[in-house]
Enzyme design. Structure first.
Site, PDB file in Angstrom:
ATOM      1  N   ASP A   1       0.779  -1.248   0.000  1.00 42.66           N
ATOM      2  CA  ASP A   1       0.000   0.000   0.000  1.00 42.66           C
ATOM      3  C   ASP A   1       0.810   1.298   0.000  1.00 42.66           C
ATOM      4  OD1 ASP A   1      -1.518  -2.126   0.872  1.00 42.66           O
ATOM      5  OD2 ASP A   1      -2.220  -1.150   2.696  1.00 42.66           O
TER       6      ASP A   1
ATOM      7  N   GLU B   1     -10.487  -2.291   4.395  1.00 45.53           N
ATOM      8  CA  GLU B   1      -9.158  -1.768   4.723  1.00 45.53           C
ATOM      9  C   GLU B   1      -9.006  -0.365   4.142  1.00 45.53           C
ATOM     10  OE1 GLU B   1      -6.501  -5.771   4.795  1.00 45.53           O
ATOM     11  OE2 GLU B   1      -6.775  -4.993   2.789  1.00 45.53           O
TER      12      GLU B   1
HETATM   13  C1  FRU Z   1      -3.868  -3.594   2.743  1.00 52.31           C
HETATM   14  C2  FRU Z   1      -3.285  -4.036   4.070  1.00 52.31           C
HETATM   15  C3  FRU Z   1      -3.662  -3.096   5.191  1.00 52.31           C
HETATM   16  C4  FRU Z   1      -2.541  -3.294   6.179  1.00 52.31           C
HETATM   17  C5  FRU Z   1      -1.359  -3.515   5.274  1.00 52.31           C
HETATM   18  C6  FRU Z   1      -0.309  -4.428   5.808  1.00 52.31           C
HETATM   19  O1  FRU Z   1      -3.169  -4.064   1.647  1.00 52.31           O
HETATM   20  O2  FRU Z   1      -3.714  -5.356   4.350  1.00 52.31           O
HETATM   21  O3  FRU Z   1      -4.929  -3.310   5.740  1.00 52.31           O
HETATM   22  O4  FRU Z   1      -2.374  -2.179   7.010  1.00 52.31           O
HETATM   23  O5  FRU Z   1      -1.866  -4.028   4.056  1.00 52.31           O
HETATM   24  O6  FRU Z   1       0.798  -4.470   4.977  1.00 52.31           O
END
Ligand code: FRU
Length: 499
Positions: free
Chosen positions: A42, A216
């Site tokens: 992300d 998320e």
């Molecule tokens: C989304 C996610 C988020 C988390 C992160 C961990 O891709 O699953 O919810 O904070 O990646 O790397």
């Protein structure tokens, strides 16, 4: 496409010498950001400060699989050329999961809000989540390093699925706001604070729309409806995809009254992108344009990204996507515009064709390449399928086109890669055509292993990863099942941002 054939030759030469120059590896995007090495997912904490665009990202400093999550960091003056820096927030006993940044009221301190992820090893050696709670860190060096505050974690409800805070200051209430997703419950919880240390729940939102996958990375922003003085709030989430079992982004339009987000009645879910690789997108904070926000997303998917055939690095960012609210005949919708303005300086002279008629056949432009942008305007003339075959080699190709018979626009990556690395990857993604469209304009950004398609000037998008063969650089316009009329074709190569 001399640049590309040159790039190809250099690649060969490097290989013969037993090494590949950084950013020249097979599948390495040439005008999209990717970290020099290791795993990335992300985007985090996107913010513009003192004319510098900061891109933080979920990063594993120790390898090219997910793990040891920290905030990697890169900066840019144009959101296209990026310079990577040292990790801005390293993992400690807890990992540093996704979150956002905001400028403090002193206008000098950058504040990061992120999920601190406490974990232990399970008996099989995997990761067991102990708790996900929210923490704050501050930067006094313009965003290059952050120090956690002593009061961390500032928000702990004992949950193992509670993450990805969106932090912002609301001048109306003079309060800090933090939105956090309760992932399994399909809720976004709104908290407020005056000191960033003590947080009070003020409301929650959801479940609504697509609840097939965990929720998320929430984001919330205000936009005017184009051409009017109506202002709306938009809540975006990474959760749900038109295709069951896949991940994607959805959004809600409504009002935020200072404590509650109240969605307008729309036929939710509304999706941000119809491909499979536009995920965890968030917008830049602290920008001064009023008519749009700019989003970047991870070009990838937790469904298969750990298996993708790239080496040294794994994961890339989308192009910056300017998002607007437009009134359509179905109601307000979030749309983007093809990001040509960001890339113009990298374009070659176009290969142009007007009024090109094809009857069950193909036409090959007089060049080959793997990093280019194609704009096609295809007239709706019946049942034909028409479009462009890209990243084509003897055995592989990716097809982007319009199936007028079925009434859909698609990216077909069924045969886009020789490596059958994960069954969930291969297939076709499509979105419905609006029957009133007389002609369909596709702006297709092709970059080695990324395909971003903007339909009708950004009214809809499809984003997908592909992994062509090394010599998969042939481009062909095609018509199948009858005659096709390409009103306009404009193809330009895109120079690398890394050279
Ligand atoms: C989304 C996610 C988020 C988390 C992160 C961990 O891709 O699953 O919810 O904070 O990646 O790397």
């Amino acid at each position: 496409m001399e640049i590309l054939s040159h790039h190809h030759k250099t690649l060969q030469a490097d290989k013969e010498m037993g090494e590949v120059k950084p950013y020249s590896e097979l599948h390495r995007p040439q005008f999209h950001f990717s970290p020099k090495k290791n795993w990335m997912n992300d985007p985090n904490g996107l913010i513009t400060y003192k004319n510098v665009h900061h891109l933080y990202f979920q990063y594993n400093p120790h390898g090219n699989q997910w793990g040891h999550m920290s905030w990697g960091h890169a900066t840019s003056s144009d959101r296209v050329h990026w310079q990577e820096h040292h990790v801005a927030i390293p993992e400690k006993e807890h990992m540093i999961f996704s979150g956002t940044t905001a400028l403090d009221l002193d206008k000098e301190t950058l504040i990061a809000a992120f999920t601190s992820f406490e974990h232990a090893l399970d008996p099989q050696g995997g990761l067991a989540t102990k708790v996900q709670h929210q923490s704050i860190a501050k930067s006094h060096d313009d965003g290059f390093s952050y120090q956690e505050i002593a009061e961390n974690p500032v928000l702990d409800i004992g949950s193992t699925e509670f993450r990805d805070p969106k932090l912002f200051f609301d001048p109306r209430t003079q309060k800090w706001n933090m939105l956090v997703s309760l992932s399994l419950e399909h809720k976004v919880v709104f908290y407020q604070s005056t000191d960033l240390k003590t947080w009070k729940k003020v409301s929650d939102f959801g479940p609504l729309g697509n609840t097939a996958a965990v929720w998320e990375c929430p984001d919330l922003f205000k936009l005017p409806v184009k051409g009017s003085d109506i202002q709306k709030w938009v809540l975006t989430l990474s959760a749900g995809h038109p295709q069951e079992g896949q991940l994607g982004m959805q959004y809600f339009i409504g009002d935020f009254n200072g404590t509650h987000f109240i969605p307008d009645p729309h036929p939710y879910p509304l999706y941000l992108d119809y491909g499979k690789d536009f995920y965890a997108g968030i917008t830049f904070a602290n920008t001064d344009h009023k008519d749009h926000v700019t989003m970047m997303a991870w070009v990838g998917s937790h469904c298969y990204s750990s298996d993708t055939p790239t080496h040294i690095w794994r994961g890339a960012m989308s192009l910056p996507r300017d998002l607007f609210l437009t009134e359509t005949k179905k109601g307000y919708r979030l749309q983007s515009r093809p990001p040509h303005s960001y890339l113009n300086a990298l374009y070659s002279q176009p290969w142009l064709r007007e009024g090109l008629h094809l009857y069950n056949g193909t036409v090959e432009p007089p060049f080959k390449g793997k990093s280019f942008v194609a704009r096609l305007t295809i007239k709706n003339e019946g049942i034909t399928t028409a479009g462009i075959k890209i990243l084509k080699s003897k055995n592989c190709e990716t097809i982007v086109g319009v199936d007028f018979g079925k009434g859909e626009i698609f990216i077909d990556r069924t045969t886009s890669s020789s490596h059958k690395f994960n069954g969930k990857f291969f297939g076709k993604d499509a979105m419905p055509i609006d029957t009133t469209w007389q002609a369909i304009q596709l702006d297709i950004f092709v970059d080695q292993s990324i395909v971003e398609v903007f339909v009708q000037n950004g009214a809809h998008t499809l984003t997908n990863l592909v992994f062509p063969d090394e010599d998969g650089n042939t481009i062909k316009l095609f018509a199948k099942g009858g005659k096709a009329h390409f009103e306009k074709v404009d193809i330009r190569t895109v120079k690398s941002i890394w050279t």
